[in-house]
Design an enzyme around this catalytic site. Sequence first.
Site, PDB file in Angstrom:
ATOM      1  N   ASP A 202       0.868  -1.184   0.000  1.00 57.71           N
ATOM      2  CA  ASP A 202       0.000   0.000   0.000  1.00 57.71           C
ATOM      3  C   ASP A 202       0.899   1.226   0.000  1.00 57.71           C
ATOM      4  O   ASP A 202       2.135   1.096  -0.101  1.00 57.71           O
ATOM      5  CB  ASP A 202      -0.949  -0.018   1.220  1.00 57.71           C
ATOM      6  CG  ASP A 202      -2.301   0.605   0.877  1.00 57.71           C
ATOM      7  OD1 ASP A 202      -2.318   1.779   0.468  1.00 57.71           O
ATOM      8  OD2 ASP A 202      -3.327  -0.089   0.991  1.00 57.71           O
ATOM      9  N   HIS A 277      -2.933   3.176  -4.646  1.00 55.90           N
ATOM     10  CA  HIS A 277      -2.309   2.710  -3.397  1.00 55.90           C
ATOM     11  C   HIS A 277      -0.874   2.228  -3.622  1.00 55.90           C
ATOM     12  O   HIS A 277      -0.421   1.277  -2.970  1.00 55.90           O
ATOM     13  CB  HIS A 277      -3.142   1.582  -2.766  1.00 55.90           C
ATOM     14  CG  HIS A 277      -4.401   2.072  -2.112  1.00 55.90           C
ATOM     15  ND1 HIS A 277      -4.425   2.611  -0.847  1.00 55.90           N
ATOM     16  CD2 HIS A 277      -5.688   2.117  -2.553  1.00 55.90           C
ATOM     17  CE1 HIS A 277      -5.675   2.955  -0.534  1.00 55.90           C
ATOM     18  NE2 HIS A 277      -6.458   2.675  -1.558  1.00 55.90           N
ATOM     19  N   GLU A 353      -9.870   2.472  -4.923  1.00 56.21           N
ATOM     20  CA  GLU A 353      -9.549   3.874  -4.655  1.00 56.21           C
ATOM     21  C   GLU A 353      -8.416   4.397  -5.535  1.00 56.21           C
ATOM     22  O   GLU A 353      -7.451   4.980  -5.045  1.00 56.21           O
ATOM     23  CB  GLU A 353      -9.210   4.052  -3.161  1.00 56.21           C
ATOM     24  CG  GLU A 353     -10.382   3.680  -2.276  1.00 56.21           C
ATOM     25  CD  GLU A 353     -10.060   3.699  -0.777  1.00 56.21           C
ATOM     26  OE1 GLU A 353     -10.940   4.085  -0.020  1.00 56.21           O
ATOM     27  OE2 GLU A 353      -8.942   3.302  -0.391  1.00 56.21           O
TER      28      GLU A 353
END
Length: 633
Positions: A202, A277, A353
């Site tokens: 991440d 990410h 995301e």
Amino acid sequence: MKIIVKLLTILFLFLSQISLAQNNIIPVPVSYESAGGELILYKDLSINLLSENDTLSRQLDVFKKDLSYLDIVFSTQTIDSTSTNGLIIGLNETPDEELGIEGYQLVVEEGGMVLMANASAGVFNGLQTIKQLFPVKRTLSAEGEQEPIRIETCIIKDYPRFGWRGLMLDVSRHFFSVEDVKAYLDQMAAYKLNVFHWHLTDDEGWRIEIKTFPKLTEVGAWRAERHGKFGAFRATPKTSEKSTYGGFYTQEQVKEVIAYASERNITIVPEIDVPGHSMALLAAYPQLSTKKEFKMVNPGAKIAEWYDDDTFKMLIENTLNPADEGVYAFLDMIFGEIADLFPGEYIHMGGDECYHGFWEQDEKVQAFMAKNGIKDGHEMQSYFVKRVEKIISSKGKKMIGWDEILDGGLAEGATVMSWRGVKGGIEAAALGHEVVMTPKQFVYLDYTQGDYSVENKIYADLSLKKAYSFEPVPDFVLDPELILGGQGNLWTEEVPNLPFAFYMTYPRAMALSESLWSPKENKNWENFLSRTEVHFKKFDARGVSVAKTIYEPEIRVYMEGRKLMCELKNPFTDIEMYYTIDNTYPIELGKKYTEPFEIPAGDLSLRAQSFRDGQAIERLLQVHRTDLEKRLK
Ligand code: ACM
């Protein structure tokens, strides 16, 4: 007549109490028949394996280790079915279709136990049930002698509702050592959870050695040391600053964890989260972004702005460049190493995301999109995901991704992990794709689980009751077979260590395990609560602190005219709640809660606490009037 009804009611209550006392198994089995007797075990337990099998022997070693606290002397024999007062374990010669791979049948008689299954996975699950039949600790007689262990005789037939019963652990936001991960696996296995989704990468750290690209861990696994609340409150790292905080797993360690998991009937699903990410990856290889700018692994500083409609803007580029062939070549090598390491069927590619703003500003990405008839960021991402799917399937694995992979068109063969609710899962299943349900409202284990006055407050709440109400198959799914199961997700932005990871995970993961393993009709909230209380004692005995917020008063405030009113709730009928609203303490000298009350104006705090048998149970809650006002919806 009335007296007879009353007597029958009392008898029924008495009997249901007995059956509760006998069966504290979580997840509740498919069928449990009490036989009314007792198996009494003294010092020794002989285990007889009717089938010779390496996996079974290893599983048995785990079982013995788990029960070592009871000071039992185990002896193991093979192929000797004549012994009594022991545990006989065997594999069915003719499979019992109903049990499948993971089911088992357990008979506990006065003379011993017999555990049969079709496969070693079933035996493992049966062993977890047997462990739960054993007492929390060994009791001693008045003379200090160990009392024998007593187990209720019964017949259990049990098998799972779903094949995917998962927990996800985010090891990027905080690194968890190999020993931590193993301990996490131990606990999940005890509740028959069988998929460990390892969120390995991440923005805050790349945690797995990739031999072709050593900088991923040399650079990507380390960040400037910051503590305190994640997000706006942590300072951005200076370029001169040393990155000292973090860690990673070598491939040898990963193999060790895979073997450990496999002995516990757990398959690992590794996640490499792309194309968003990816800041840790880009700190190591900035040339894979559009701007190619130097950047550092994020220490949890503010890197994005979130808006009320759940959209967001990245302030620093954390996305891979989808128009760069080099990115796909790079990912091919990474997923190649991942596929070689992990024996499971699935590889998770993230996909969540992903901010498209940097792609929109980049001339090369725009030219690529125009040339390939790609009309917007969603389609660009869909192009990326389809390329990744080809890479992953070329390695003989199935690709799974978060539900954003639906946007712009779903890649063929992709499995969808539905997290923003169940909508993505319903949509994917309607398209004939497999789905794993992880709707955040029901299974996000980072969400706050008790009152803010005593719990870390994050952006959302998830009570045990709500977690227990999770139903993985929504009404609108026409083909329930496409729902592989579900999973709880522990994001660790605010979870820096293993004890707190356990605290956040349990008991909610027990509720989850029941939704994923047990037949829907066997679920019962009140009954689950009373079993959970027994399991609390088991955690206590092992020194593992789990959340017991369920005992604490649930505070709700509302306006009645101009009065600020307060309601306290608690699901246990034998728990009394006491409170004060005049700044006094101790709470026992306050009022016993019977009905909603007014919080008077003033510089005053509400204090509330639960009591059972006159003893305080769990924490005192203390909330100032101004904070109560803020809670008005
Ligand atoms: C997620 O919670 N971003 C999958």
